[in-house]
Every structure is written in C-alpha cells, then in structure tokens.
Design a protein around this motif. Structure first.
Motif, PDB file in Angstrom:
ATOM      1  N   GLU A 241       0.840  -1.196   0.000  1.00  0.00           N
ATOM      2  CA  GLU A 241       0.000   0.000   0.000  1.00  0.00           C
ATOM      3  C   GLU A 241       0.874   1.244   0.000  1.00  0.00           C
ATOM      4  O   GLU A 241       2.088   1.163   0.202  1.00  0.00           O
ATOM      5  CB  GLU A 241      -0.918   0.016   1.225  1.00  0.00           C
ATOM      6  CG  GLU A 241      -0.182   0.099   2.566  1.00  0.00           C
ATOM      7  CD  GLU A 241      -1.131   0.196   3.745  1.00  0.00           C
ATOM      8  OE1 GLU A 241      -2.343   0.270   3.512  1.00  0.00           O
ATOM      9  OE2 GLU A 241      -0.647   0.208   4.891  1.00  0.00           O
ATOM     10  N   GLN A 243      -0.615   4.235   1.562  1.00  0.00           N
ATOM     11  CA  GLN A 243      -1.352   5.149   2.434  1.00  0.00           C
ATOM     12  C   GLN A 243      -1.153   4.779   3.903  1.00  0.00           C
ATOM     13  O   GLN A 243      -1.507   3.664   4.299  1.00  0.00           O
ATOM     14  CB  GLN A 243      -2.849   5.111   2.091  1.00  0.00           C
ATOM     15  CG  GLN A 243      -3.190   5.481   0.669  1.00  0.00           C
ATOM     16  CD  GLN A 243      -2.745   6.874   0.297  1.00  0.00           C
ATOM     17  OE1 GLN A 243      -2.646   7.751   1.154  1.00  0.00           O
ATOM     18  NE2 GLN A 243      -2.461   7.087  -0.976  1.00  0.00           N
ATOM     19  N   PRO A 244      -0.572   5.648   4.736  1.00  0.00           N
ATOM     20  CA  PRO A 244      -0.084   6.958   4.310  1.00  0.00           C
ATOM     21  C   PRO A 244       1.285   6.903   3.632  1.00  0.00           C
ATOM     22  O   PRO A 244       1.622   7.734   2.812  1.00  0.00           O
ATOM     23  CB  PRO A 244      -0.007   7.734   5.628  1.00  0.00           C
ATOM     24  CG  PRO A 244       0.291   6.683   6.649  1.00  0.00           C
ATOM     25  CD  PRO A 244      -0.460   5.466   6.193  1.00  0.00           C
ATOM     26  N   ILE A 260       6.306   8.665   0.674  1.00  0.00           N
ATOM     27  CA  ILE A 260       4.916   8.747   0.237  1.00  0.00           C
ATOM     28  C   ILE A 260       4.834   8.483  -1.258  1.00  0.00           C
ATOM     29  O   ILE A 260       5.811   8.649  -1.984  1.00  0.00           O
ATOM     30  CB  ILE A 260       4.303  10.127   0.551  1.00  0.00           C
ATOM     31  CG1 ILE A 260       5.067  11.225  -0.201  1.00  0.00           C
ATOM     32  CG2 ILE A 260       4.299  10.396   2.046  1.00  0.00           C
ATOM     33  CD1 ILE A 260       4.357  12.554  -0.210  1.00  0.00           C
ATOM     34  N   ASN A 327      -1.462  10.354  -6.621  1.00  0.00           N
ATOM     35  CA  ASN A 327      -1.227   9.939  -5.236  1.00  0.00           C
ATOM     36  C   ASN A 327      -1.929  10.871  -4.256  1.00  0.00           C
ATOM     37  O   ASN A 327      -2.522  10.429  -3.273  1.00  0.00           O
ATOM     38  CB  ASN A 327       0.274   9.922  -4.946  1.00  0.00           C
ATOM     39  CG  ASN A 327       0.572   9.559  -3.507  1.00  0.00           C
ATOM     40  OD1 ASN A 327       0.417   8.423  -3.099  1.00  0.00           O
ATOM     41  ND2 ASN A 327       0.986  10.540  -2.712  1.00  0.00           N
ATOM     42  N   LYS A 330      -5.571  10.279  -3.558  1.00  0.00           N
ATOM     43  CA  LYS A 330      -5.892   9.097  -2.761  1.00  0.00           C
ATOM     44  C   LYS A 330      -5.801   9.342  -1.250  1.00  0.00           C
ATOM     45  O   LYS A 330      -6.285   8.536  -0.471  1.00  0.00           O
ATOM     46  CB  LYS A 330      -4.962   7.946  -3.144  1.00  0.00           C
ATOM     47  CG  LYS A 330      -5.166   7.427  -4.555  1.00  0.00           C
ATOM     48  CD  LYS A 330      -4.126   6.363  -4.879  1.00  0.00           C
ATOM     49  CE  LYS A 330      -4.256   5.890  -6.321  1.00  0.00           C
ATOM     50  NZ  LYS A 330      -3.191   4.926  -6.677  1.00  0.00           N
ATOM     51  N   LEU A 331      -5.155  10.429  -0.852  1.00  0.00           N
ATOM     52  CA  LEU A 331      -5.009  10.707   0.578  1.00  0.00           C
ATOM     53  C   LEU A 331      -6.369  10.919   1.225  1.00  0.00           C
ATOM     54  O   LEU A 331      -7.282  11.474   0.618  1.00  0.00           O
ATOM     55  CB  LEU A 331      -4.126  11.943   0.794  1.00  0.00           C
ATOM     56  CG  LEU A 331      -2.662  11.856   0.331  1.00  0.00           C
ATOM     57  CD1 LEU A 331      -1.944  13.160   0.643  1.00  0.00           C
ATOM     58  CD2 LEU A 331      -1.951  10.681   0.974  1.00  0.00           C
ATOM     59  N   ASN A 332      -6.458  10.521   2.479  1.00  0.00           N
ATOM     60  CA  ASN A 332      -7.731  10.632   3.193  1.00  0.00           C
ATOM     61  C   ASN A 332      -7.912  11.969   3.909  1.00  0.00           C
ATOM     62  O   ASN A 332      -8.885  12.149   4.634  1.00  0.00           O
ATOM     63  CB  ASN A 332      -7.839   9.490   4.220  1.00  0.00           C
ATOM     64  CG  ASN A 332      -7.901   8.131   3.552  1.00  0.00           C
ATOM     65  OD1 ASN A 332      -8.520   7.979   2.499  1.00  0.00           O
ATOM     66  ND2 ASN A 332      -7.235   7.148   4.134  1.00  0.00           N
TER      67      ASN A 332
END
Length: 426
Positions: A241, A243-244, A260, A327, A330-332
C-alpha cells in the motif's frame, strides 16, 4: 603534464574542489570557467586558503609550482577522474532515468553502506562536472561507488559512461522530462538507453525492472538481474500500500517506509534488488530503507502551523506531476489543495502538457488547485476550483493565504519555480 603525473599529485591531496568557498586543506582546486565566472581568477585565493595545487588554463595566472597550467581545466578534470576510476578499480553502479534518480541513489547507498564502504553522488551533482567530482571522492577504501547521471540531450549519458565506466547500471524509468532537449519521448528513451548500450557493449550487468516493457525489450541481449512484482524474477518485491506511506514485502519481511506515493515503489524496489545482488542481509535492507527520510524538497512531509505539506518542489515534468496528483487524490485528508508550478524544458510540447495537467487536476477530488507560472496561466480553465497566477510574485501579492487554513497542500513545480518559497509565506 601527463594525466598519470597529475594523478600522482592528486594522490597527495585531500580532495578535489571547484569552489573556493568550500576549499579544504590540501585540496586540488580546479579553476573552471562558466558564462559568468572565470575560475582562474580564484586560483591564488584557493592556494592561500590551503589548497595544495591549483589547476588553471590561463598562463597569466601562474604564480608558483603549486599552480599547474593545462590546456583546458574541465577536460583535465574529466580525464583525471576517469584515470582515477581505472586506478582504483572500484566497482561502479551508474543510474539514470527521468524521475526518482536522486531518491533511488540515496536508497541504494543506504542499503549497500550497511555492508560496504560506499561513495555516492552528493545531492544531484550528476552532470559533466558532478560525475568526475564524485569519482574523485573515492579512495582505496571505497568498496562500491554509486554514480547518478543526469541528461537533457542525446549523447550526454554516453559521455558520462565514458568517464565513469560503470560495471553495473540501471534506468529508473522513461518519462516526459527534458522533452525540448531530447526531442520528444522517443528521444528520451534513446538518450537514457545510452547507459544500456555502454553496459551491453562492455558485457556488464544491468538491473532491470521486469514491470517496464521498454527496459525488458532493450536489455534482451544483456547480462541482466531482474526484479519486479511477479514470481519469475531474480528478486520479487510486492507492493502492499501507499497510504499513508509506501509499504512493501520482500522475502519474509514487511518494510514500512517513510516515503509517500506509489511512484516511490520502483525506487525502493531497485534498492532492495541491488542490495540483494550484493548479498546485504535482509534485515539490514529493511533497517536501511525504513530509516531513510526524504529531504531537499523531494516528497517531504512537513507540518507547519495548521498545514500539512507534501513538499515535492525540487523538480517536475509531466510524468512526475501526474504521479504526484494521482497519489495526492488518494489521501484521506479532509481538505486538499494542490499548488502547482510550471514545468520547464518541454519545448513545443509545453502548451499541451500543461493543459493535460490542468484537465487532470480539474477532474480530481481536490478542494482547490492553484497554478503558478506563465505556462499554466495560458491554459484553458474549466473548473471553479482552479485559480491561476502568472508568476510567484503575482501569487504572493494577490492570494489570500487564509484560504489554506487546515489544508493538506501538495506543492510541486520545476526547480526554476522555487515553490518552496510558499513555506516562507505560510
């Protein structure tokens, strides 16, 4: 003076230097010339500051036996570095590519230095001056050298290979960088592949990303060591993955990095594969990669005040800009703002490539997009989320920074845009 004679004098010295502001005692100073400076002028100063010898190419600056006159200082620097490289016989790993060179080089150095005495390119000193200086940093104790090679036109990588004569090599990727100098993406592929040509011709080893069809195709006749996500490779590395941060699997280990972006997976995989090839212990590989923290405005995560900042302002091209945006989406994080600066050296592709980035960003799940620079200013804007500024000063003088409160910011642009200045404003 012959190069072998000059090399004997160099072995008496502590280092090679081209900058009187960084002279160390007993250094050999090379009086390089540029468009706006003449290093010969500083030869006397270099000697006064402790240099053992000064290499010059203007007879009017000869002062003593410590001043060595040559036909051309730059050519002499390059010839001396190549002679020194052959004298030491240190194994050299060379790398080039459109994106990720410096991060990859630092990851390779971090892993290999767990077992070997290494010397690697400092920063991004990867051109016709930086490569020779890197080679001259090596001494009899250096067990592996890691040399980054940059290029913005054909035959440049070929020339750097002729100096460094690498034993191993790799290309991080082929992307839309320096399109103006290379003449389009096909020119990029041709120019970067000059490292393959050198390695194949000299029967050396190439590290190949099996997930890159161009690399696979161009190394069919080579001695290769492969890595990738599939099982039929020399080293299998799994992506878990991003994230983060990027998390990968290697053998029985889970490696939690401080990097990242999924785009960093390849850089990490290259370092793991090379460390595996050189038989670095798996646990040392994990330890080295997990400890690596990006710096110098390359995918740095910075917390300042009410802002979380992804500072990726060291450089940009259409390939890396697109990867960074994908990218970022996709961050929350709750509020996301992209601050993007112009991409340079795109030639006649500049208008189209800047518009492509605007079109992509406009469709993303971002709260605000701020575009800075003459190229972005000319693009067609179709989303109310997008604001454009013709220059950094225009942005500085007219944008209300309070609009960025409590936001996560992606800051990315070419080096000439110097978007790290946004930090100063915040």
């Amino acid at each position: 003076m012959e190069i072998n004679e000059l090399h004997a004098l160099f072995l008496e010295c502590s280092s090679a230097s081209t900058d009187t502001r960084k002279i160390t005692k007993n250094a050999m100073f090379f009086a390089l010339k540029g468009d706006n400076f003449n290093g010969n002028v500083y030869a006397k100063q270099a000697l006064q500051q402790g240099a053992k010898y000064a290499i010059i190419d203007d007879a009017s600056y000869v002062r003593s036996s410590q001043t060595i006159l040559v036909k051309d200082v730059l050519t002499t620097l390059q010839q001396l570095a190549s002679f020194h490289r052959l004298y030491l016989k240190t194994p050299i790993i060379a790398l080039t590519g459109s994106n990720g060179k410096t991060t990859t080089k630092e990851l390779i150095n971090a892993t290999l230095s767990k077992k070997y005495q290494t010397v690697a390119t400092k920063g991004n000193l990867n051109n016709h001056i930086g490569v020779p200086l890197t080679l001259l940093l090596m001494d009899k104790f250096t067990e592996i050298g890691i040399v980054e090679m940059g290029a913005n036109h054909q035959k440049e990588i070929e020339f750097l290979c002729s100096i460094a004569k690498p034993d191993y090599g790799l290309i991080t990727n082929f992307g839309k960088a320096h399109l103006e100098g290379f003449g389009g993406i096909e020119g990029v592929i041709k120019g970067k592949s000059e490292i393959y040509e050198f390695l194949i011709t000299n029967n050396k080893t190439i590290f190949v990303n099996s997930n890159d069809p161009i690399q696979v195709e161009k190394t069919k006749q080579a001695n290769i060591f492969t890595f990738g996500k599939e099982a039929n490779v020399d080293v299998q590395i799994g992506f878990i993955e991003a994230q983060p941060n990027v998390k990968v699997q290697y053998n029985h280990l889970i490696i939690n990095t401080q990097l990242i972006g999924e785009y960093n997976f390849t850089n990490i995989a290259i370092a793991i594969a090379i460390a595996n090839y050189f038989k670095v212990d798996d646990n040392f590989i994990k330890e080295a990669i997990e400890a690596y923290i990006p710096s110098n405005n390359r995918s740095q995560v910075i917390q300042t005040g009410t802002h979380k900042i992804i500072m990726d302002a060291y450089n940009a091209n259409p390939t890396s800009m697109r990867a960074a945006l994908l990218n970022f989406e996709k961050l929350n994080d709750k509020i996301k703002v992209a601050i993007l600066g112009d991409m340079f050296e795109l030639g006649h592709e500049a208008e189209k490539e800047h518009q492509n980035i605007v079109d992509l960003a406009s469709t993303q799940l971002l709260d605000k997009i701020i575009l800075i620079g003459a190229n972005f200013y000319k693009t067609k804007i179709v989303s109310p989320k997008v604001t454009t500024f013709e220059s950094f000063d225009d942005f500085k003088n007219n944008f209300n920074l309070s609009e960025l409160e409590f936001a996560t910011l992606l800051i990315k642009g070419s080096r000439g845009m110097a978007l790290e200045r946004v930090l100063e404003l915040l």
